[in-house]
Design an enzyme around this catalytic site. Sequence first.
Site, PDB file in Angstrom:
ATOM      1  N   TYR A 135      -5.499  -6.074  -2.172  1.00 45.59           N
ATOM      2  CA  TYR A 135      -5.667  -6.396  -3.594  1.00 45.59           C
ATOM      3  C   TYR A 135      -5.471  -7.882  -3.867  1.00 45.59           C
ATOM      4  O   TYR A 135      -5.928  -8.396  -4.880  1.00 45.59           O
ATOM      5  CB  TYR A 135      -4.681  -5.597  -4.462  1.00 45.59           C
ATOM      6  CG  TYR A 135      -4.948  -4.104  -4.514  1.00 45.59           C
ATOM      7  CD1 TYR A 135      -6.069  -3.541  -3.920  1.00 45.59           C
ATOM      8  CD2 TYR A 135      -4.072  -3.252  -5.154  1.00 45.59           C
ATOM      9  CE1 TYR A 135      -6.305  -2.182  -3.952  1.00 45.59           C
ATOM     10  CE2 TYR A 135      -4.300  -1.885  -5.203  1.00 45.59           C
ATOM     11  CZ  TYR A 135      -5.422  -1.351  -4.588  1.00 45.59           C
ATOM     12  OH  TYR A 135      -5.638  -0.001  -4.626  1.00 45.59           O
ATOM     13  N   LYS A 190      -2.349   2.892   8.816  1.00 44.26           N
ATOM     14  CA  LYS A 190      -3.631   3.208   9.450  1.00 44.26           C
ATOM     15  C   LYS A 190      -3.690   2.355  10.712  1.00 44.26           C
ATOM     16  O   LYS A 190      -4.646   1.586  10.956  1.00 44.26           O
ATOM     17  CB  LYS A 190      -4.778   2.904   8.454  1.00 44.26           C
ATOM     18  CG  LYS A 190      -6.148   3.443   8.855  1.00 44.26           C
ATOM     19  CD  LYS A 190      -6.270   4.948   8.758  1.00 44.26           C
ATOM     20  CE  LYS A 190      -7.634   5.386   9.281  1.00 44.26           C
ATOM     21  NZ  LYS A 190      -7.714   6.845   9.487  1.00 44.26           N
ATOM     22  N   ASP A 222      -4.684   9.186   6.202  1.00 44.57           N
ATOM     23  CA  ASP A 222      -5.550  10.350   5.961  1.00 44.57           C
ATOM     24  C   ASP A 222      -4.747  11.639   6.129  1.00 44.57           C
ATOM     25  O   ASP A 222      -4.864  12.577   5.334  1.00 44.57           O
ATOM     26  CB  ASP A 222      -6.791  10.324   6.865  1.00 44.57           C
ATOM     27  CG  ASP A 222      -6.505   9.832   8.276  1.00 44.57           C
ATOM     28  OD1 ASP A 222      -5.396   9.324   8.515  1.00 44.57           O
ATOM     29  OD2 ASP A 222      -7.380   9.972   9.145  1.00 44.57           O
ATOM     30  N   ASP A 246      -1.186   3.088  -3.961  1.00 37.77           N
ATOM     31  CA  ASP A 246      -1.890   3.288  -5.233  1.00 37.77           C
ATOM     32  C   ASP A 246      -2.484   4.698  -5.266  1.00 37.77           C
ATOM     33  O   ASP A 246      -2.310   5.464  -6.230  1.00 37.77           O
ATOM     34  CB  ASP A 246      -3.005   2.226  -5.307  1.00 37.77           C
ATOM     35  CG  ASP A 246      -3.636   2.139  -6.681  1.00 37.77           C
ATOM     36  OD1 ASP A 246      -3.199   2.864  -7.583  1.00 37.77           O
ATOM     37  OD2 ASP A 246      -4.588   1.341  -6.832  1.00 37.77           O
ATOM     38  N   ASP A 250      -0.667   8.461  -7.041  1.00 39.50           N
ATOM     39  CA  ASP A 250      -1.370   9.249  -8.062  1.00 39.50           C
ATOM     40  C   ASP A 250      -1.584  10.680  -7.586  1.00 39.50           C
ATOM     41  O   ASP A 250      -1.474  11.630  -8.366  1.00 39.50           O
ATOM     42  CB  ASP A 250      -2.719   8.609  -8.414  1.00 39.50           C
ATOM     43  CG  ASP A 250      -2.582   7.617  -9.554  1.00 39.50           C
ATOM     44  OD1 ASP A 250      -1.435   7.230  -9.856  1.00 39.50           O
ATOM     45  OD2 ASP A 250      -3.613   7.237 -10.152  1.00 39.50           O
TER      46      ASP A 250
END
Length: 367
Positions: A135, A190, A222, A246, A250
């Site tokens: 980001y 990852k 994942d 992020d 959620d």
Amino acid sequence: MKIAILPGDGIGTEIVAEAVKVLQVLDLSFETETALVGGAAYEAHGHPLPESTLALAREADAILFGAVGDWKYDKLERALRPEQAILGLRKHLGLFANFRPAICHPQLTHASSLKPELVAGLDILIIRELTGDIYFGQPRGRRVAVDGHFPGAEEAFDTMRYSRPEIERIAHVAFQAARKRHGRVTSVDKANVLETFQLWKDVVTEVHAQYPDVALDHMYVDNAAMQLVRAPKKFDVVVTGNMFGDILSDEAAMLTGSIGMLPSASLNDRHQGLYEPSHGSAPDIAGQGIANPLATILSAAMMLRYSLNQSEAAARIESAVDAVLSAGLRTADIWSEGTTKVGTREMGEAVVAALTGKTIGKTITKS
Ligand code: NAD
């Protein structure tokens, strides 16, 4: 102790008022000072984060924040929009650690889209790094591709990056938070594909050596996304980067099904923090007295635990919220057949009653 109270816009003022009432009955000595932020500050001072509000936030030990935003500001230039206040506070105070608990109170399991037995009693803390990763990494932009699958075509690119100190400090935060909970950290990465997350995994493992009392495991993102809906109660503290956090926070929030119940916190390396509900300013229900104040009240509990070193008082608030739910009181967003529908103020007063040993919901008539 000084707490900056920034109610903001929409339901922000209604829900923060209830959280302040709850803090006031705890018999703790702290000073509070209230200031405008977001759209309310823009109206009064022409900026969503005026200098005076920022100065108050800087000198406070903690900030209790409501929510900002309203659709009427959507046409303002980006720098003046209410949401910029949160980004400004994060940046100026260096709030790099985002805490997003996903707690499913057993009384509210019907609100989840998962089977009750999978989520009843769920209590996960997701710690998301907030100021690095793809980001913020440079360079980023658009250009004409010189190689790849389609040379000459327009392409866009971003840079994923983390430095060793950025990973070290978030890892320390996660291990220390786990010590205040059930002593388990899952680091999500990852590393099988990304260099950035191989460094992440290596550094988290190194920092772990300083916390032999905390258990650590590593999980690919994942798989973590899958395990969160398969067996979410396996997790205690989850620590991850900005982008994975992020998405996963959620996903975890939705396991509980009720956005009006979810607190959050963003902390810096001095344990100074901004505490706010996970939801926004809900302009659709603002001013109606029906918003659920519990996410904000639980954010105040987090503030006591993580910034003000008052874990016992935090636990008292959490027990009071539990007692109110057990007594069957519900705001409209979590209401179900057979429970008692109450407004924002009644819900706040019921938590105060539970804290002060009074009968919960005594004056409330059944709807
Ligand atoms: P929202 O979270 O404000 O509302 C989404 C839905 O959830 C609405 O139907 C709302 O009525 C409901 N809801 C939210 N909080 C509730 C509560 N405590 N009790 C009962 N119901 C509740 O998201 P949105 O509608 O997408 O955004 C509204 C405004 O809030 C926008 O301007 C957005 O930018 C802003 N926003 C601010 C923050 C923040 O201040 N941190 C976060 C998200 C969105």
